[in-house]
Scaffold this motif. Structure first.
Motif, short mmCIF file in Angstrom:
data_model
loop_
_atom_site.label_atom_id
_atom_site.label_comp_id
_atom_site.label_asym_id
_atom_site.label_seq_id
_atom_site.Cartn_x
_atom_site.Cartn_y
_atom_site.Cartn_z
N ALA A 1 0.92 -1.21 -0.11
CA ALA A 1 -0.20 -0.10 0.00
C ALA A 1 0.78 1.23 -0.12
O ALA A 1 0.43 2.27 0.03
CB ALA A 1 -1.12 -0.03 1.07
N SER B 1 -10.35 15.87 7.71
CA SER B 1 -9.35 14.94 8.58
C SER B 1 -10.02 15.19 9.79
O SER B 1 -10.50 16.36 10.42
CB SER B 1 -7.97 15.72 8.44
N ASN C 1 -1.98 8.94 -1.67
CA ASN C 1 -2.77 8.00 -0.89
C ASN C 1 -3.56 8.59 0.29
O ASN C 1 -4.83 8.42 0.58
CB ASN C 1 -2.16 6.47 -0.55
N THR C 2 -2.64 9.23 1.16
CA THR C 2 -3.44 9.57 2.30
C THR C 2 -4.20 10.80 2.06
O THR C 2 -5.27 11.26 2.57
CB THR C 2 -2.30 9.89 3.42
N SER D 1 -5.86 11.77 -0.79
CA SER D 1 -7.00 11.60 -1.74
C SER D 1 -8.02 10.79 -0.98
O SER D 1 -7.89 9.83 -0.04
CB SER D 1 -6.63 10.73 -2.76
N ALA E 1 -10.71 8.20 0.39
CA ALA E 1 -10.63 6.64 0.15
C ALA E 1 -11.62 6.36 -0.75
O ALA E 1 -12.72 6.87 -0.88
CB ALA E 1 -10.91 5.96 1.49
N LYS E 2 -11.27 5.39 -1.69
CA LYS E 2 -12.50 4.89 -2.78
C LYS E 2 -13.45 4.13 -2.03
O LYS E 2 -13.22 3.40 -1.25
CB LYS E 2 -11.59 4.12 -3.86
N SER F 1 -10.12 -0.98 2.48
CA SER F 1 -9.78 0.25 1.81
C SER F 1 -8.39 0.39 1.86
O SER F 1 -7.84 0.74 1.24
CB SER F 1 -10.65 1.33 2.31
N GLY G 1 -4.77 0.36 -0.67
CA GLY G 1 -3.96 1.35 -0.80
C GLY G 1 -4.53 2.69 -0.37
O GLY G 1 -3.98 3.98 -0.45
N GLY G 2 -6.05 2.81 0.20
CA GLY G 2 -6.50 4.03 0.67
C GLY G 2 -6.02 4.12 1.99
O GLY G 2 -5.71 3.21 2.52
N SER G 3 -6.19 5.33 2.49
CA SER G 3 -5.85 5.56 4.02
C SER G 3 -7.13 4.90 4.95
O SER G 3 -6.82 4.83 6.12
CB SER G 3 -5.83 7.02 4.18
N PHE H 1 -9.52 6.28 6.40
CA PHE H 1 -9.94 7.11 7.56
C PHE H 1 -11.59 7.73 7.15
O PHE H 1 -12.28 7.89 8.11
CB PHE H 1 -9.03 8.17 8.00
#
Lengths: 229, 470
Positions: free
Chosen positions: A80, A138, A223-224, A226, A228-229, B413, B417-419, B421
């Motif tokens: 990841a 955030s 990654n952080t 964007s 999360a998909k 998730s 590769g996503g975070s 949160f």
């Protein structure tokens, strides 16, 4: 089972086994690990924290950053993009206290020093995470008490520690803020170890010169930030 | 090994009446229950504020005392040491007396111990909020609070062991084994953690090993053991049925105590790989004693005709939670599951099932039974007790489902590769609702208990004043 001493003895033996197995044996195995020399670079690893980073580590502890951030890279996390290799015991020799964390509300920070080496970004992020592009939602707390505010006056030179200007007020980083960021910068584990070699050897890697630092940095930052998909 | 009476109600050795015994532990046990309830409310509130801060991080952000990380640590320790441990100590004292048919050996020493425990914790919590947390999970209370804890524990431990030793009824019941084991293991665990983490810290990631070991023992061999002892006492007692099987209980005891000490180390941590593997195996095997316990309790209840007893309802809820918690704990030690759930909010689902679903529910049930006997008074508002049960039950189900599902989604998730949160946050919202319901439910307990104690004091004062002043 009506004899107190028998009960006591049984519990004692049972629990002594657990103590021997889970405390004594690991202490024998990893309790006296030493700094090693990296074969490829000849550097000694890990290196001790600089003074600032040490103080920063105490802030990290005191503010409870570990309640949302782990400092462990597992095989999945390498895929990841959270690190170039998995974490091993050797990586933590100079951490005190060791704060592995148990839950990731935010991303793993074991390699934040590689991923986000920009001082100003880090300071702005600590001052107000939501103000940064990509982190608008955030849940990370703001840490305004690590900064002081100074109204801007005509002709007054800008503070050298100015982080940003907010409504005609200078936001100025305190030493504590710098210490915390120094600690974050000290968090990087990219040295190849015998027990944790880098996964891609330069031969098989398509972009050899970015293998250690740049590639994971850009990946993970993307990654952080964007959603999360 | 001679036989053991399979029913804790069996009063073959009558020297002291139950009322006599209750009177002997009135002071310390009521004090512990009441202060535990106050801590519980405080902890619920702190947990709620922390949870709300996840959705509104700007709230109270200027104040370092109330930053999320500190609230979270304070909340954990308030629950573990304030609520759960204090009720556990109260139960150790009361059950040791009742099962041994003996009066508490030295009630004032126990009360002083309880006062010290509260003081130590208050100092510890203030210390955490001020930034002195040790940084070790479940062991955040700063070092300077430790001496008071030691004094408190020595006083209470001596009283409990002396009472056990002086028991009139010599044959022991399974609850007593769990209690004595817990009482023996807790100081060992605390001492090891103090020595190797704070006084003479071990190096590097060995610190995490000690902390994990501590967490496992504190959960399984201290709190859960006392909760198991409690359920073993109350299920036969209230249903009026003898315990289904003595040998099954004996088997569950030794296997639980044995495997419980090896469970602490999670899967993905940077340690020699045999350590997490041993712990994963132990967590799988722990399912054996858990099944033995649940089967034993269930079969004891098979012919039960008592309906609507509030204590029994809490106990049954605790029993079901224990089963689910055991299954999830075992399932979660399989790499297949763990690859997804580790480091996600799923962890919170499991710990809440253990701490609230099993331990706190068993403890609530016990408080509802014991407090009226100590105050010689009915619960002033039975409806509140009912409300407490439902609010905590529903809140807990919401909390566990939200964290459990959310954890799985978050893990998927993260692995993609996503975070993760934002996914986690979506599920943390209903979990805040769950915490809110639990907090309101706990308030109902406080009101009920508060009214009861006030009425008792008033009755008491009136007696001594010969009905003079109020």
């Amino acid at each position: 089972m009506n004899y107190g001493p028998l009960l006591f003895l049984g519990v004692f033996i049972t629990f002594a086994c657990s103590w021997l197995g889970m405390i004594f044996a690991p202490q024998l195995q990893i309790g006296s690990q030493e700094v090693v020399q990296i074969e490829t670079t000849g550097q000694r690893y890990p290196s001790a924290h600089a003074g600032q980073a040490n103080q920063g580590e105490q802030l990290y502890r005191s503010l409870g950053c570990a309640s949302c951030h782990t400092q462990v890279v597992r095989p999945n996390d390498v895929t990841a993009g959270l690190g170039v290799r998995i974490s091993v015991a050797q990586d933590y020799l100079y951490e005190n206290p060791v704060m592995l964390g148990s839950q990731r509300i935010g991303p793993d920070l074991k390699n934040i020093g590689l991923r986000q080496p920009d001082m100003n970004w880090q300071l702005k992020h600590l001052y107000n995470p939501r103000a940064l592009p990509g982190s608008e939602k955030s849940p990370m707390p703001k840490y305004p008490f690590l900064f002081t505010k100074r109204p801007m006056k005509e002709g007054q030179p800008p503070s050298p520690d100015r982080v940003l200007v907010d409504a005609n007020t200078e936001i100025i980083a305190t030493p504590a803020a710098y210490q915390l960021v120094s600690y974050l910068f000290s968090l990087h584990a990219e040295a190849p170890l015998f027990e944790a070699p880098l996964p891609q050897s330069p031969k098989t890697n398509a972009v050899p010169d970015s293998a250690t630092t740049n590639a994971p940095a850009t990946n993970a930052a993307a990654n952080t930030n964007s959603p999360a998909k | 090994m001679t036989s053991v009476s399979a029913n804790p109600t069996d009063a073959s050795a009558v020297k002291y009446s139950s009322a006599d015994i209750d009177a002997s532990c009135r002071g310390p046990v009521l004090f512990l229950f009441f202060s535990a309830t106050l801590w519980l409310i405080l902890g619920s509130l702190v947990a709620l504020v922390a949870s709300i801060k996840l959705h509104a991080p700007a709230m109270l952000a200027e104040c370092p005392l109330l930053t999320y990380g500190r609230l979270q640590a304070a909340q954990t320790d308030i629950f573990l040491y304030g609520f759960a441990s204090e009720v556990a100590i109260g139960l150790v004292l009361w059950l040791t007396c009742q099962l041994g048919r003996v009066r508490l050996v030295n009630a004032s020493a126990a009360t002083i111990g309880a006062v010290f425990w509260n003081l130590a914790l208050a100092i510890g919590i203030v210390g955490i909020l001020a930034g002195d947390s040790t940084g070790f999970d479940w062991f955040e209370v700063p070092r300077y609070a430790a001496p008071l804890f030691v004094v408190a524990f020595i006083l209470i431990g001596i009283v409990a062991v002396a009472t056990y030793h002086a028991r009139v009824k010599r044959t022991t019941y399974v609850s007593q084994w769990f209690l004595m084991a817990a009482l023996f293991i807790l100081p060992w665990t605390l001492t090891t953690a103090n020595l190797l983490l704070l006084i003479h810290p071990v190096r590097g990631v060995m610190q995490s090993v000690v902390d994990y070991w501590f967490i496992g023992n504190f959960l399984f061999l201290w709190l859960a053991s006392v909760a198991i002892a409690t359920v073993f006492y109350f299920i036969p007692k209230i249903s009026g049925q003898p315990l289904h099987s003595y040998y099954l209980a004996l088997f569950a005891f030794w296997t639980f105590i044995f495997f419980g000490g090896w469970c602490g180390i999670p899967a993905g941590v940077p340690l020699p790989s045999w350590l997490p593997a041993v712990s994963a195996a132990a967590r799988l095997l722990l399912l054996i004693p858990i099944l033995a316990l649940v089967v034993n309790w269930r079969l004891t209840l098979a012919n039960n005709s008592v309906k609507g007893n509030i204590t029994l309802r809490f106990m049954v809820f605790a029993m079901i939670s224990l089963l689910i918690a055991g299954l999830l704990t075992a399932g979660n030690s399989l790499p297949l599951v763990n690859d997804v759930t580790e480091f996600t909010i799923f962890t919170g689902a499991i710990s809440n099932l253990w701490l609230y679903g099993f331990i706190a529910m068993a403890f609530f049930g016990a408080i509802y039974y014991i407090a009226p006997r100590l105050t010689l008074m009915e619960w002033p508002r039975p409806a509140l007790a009912n409300m407490h049960y439902w609010l905590v039950a529903i809140g807990l189900i919401i909390l566990v489902v939200a964290l459990g599902l959310g954890g799985v989604k978050q893990g998927q998730s993260m692995n993609a590769g996503g975070s993760g949160f934002l996914v986690a946050l979506k599920f943390l919202r209903p979990s805040t609702l769950g915490l809110l319901l639990i907090a309101i439910g706990n308030l109902a307990l406080l009101m009920n208990l508060g009214c009861m104690l006030r009425a008792t004091c008033r009755k008491c004062c009136q007696c001594s004043d010969k009905g003079g002043k109020r």
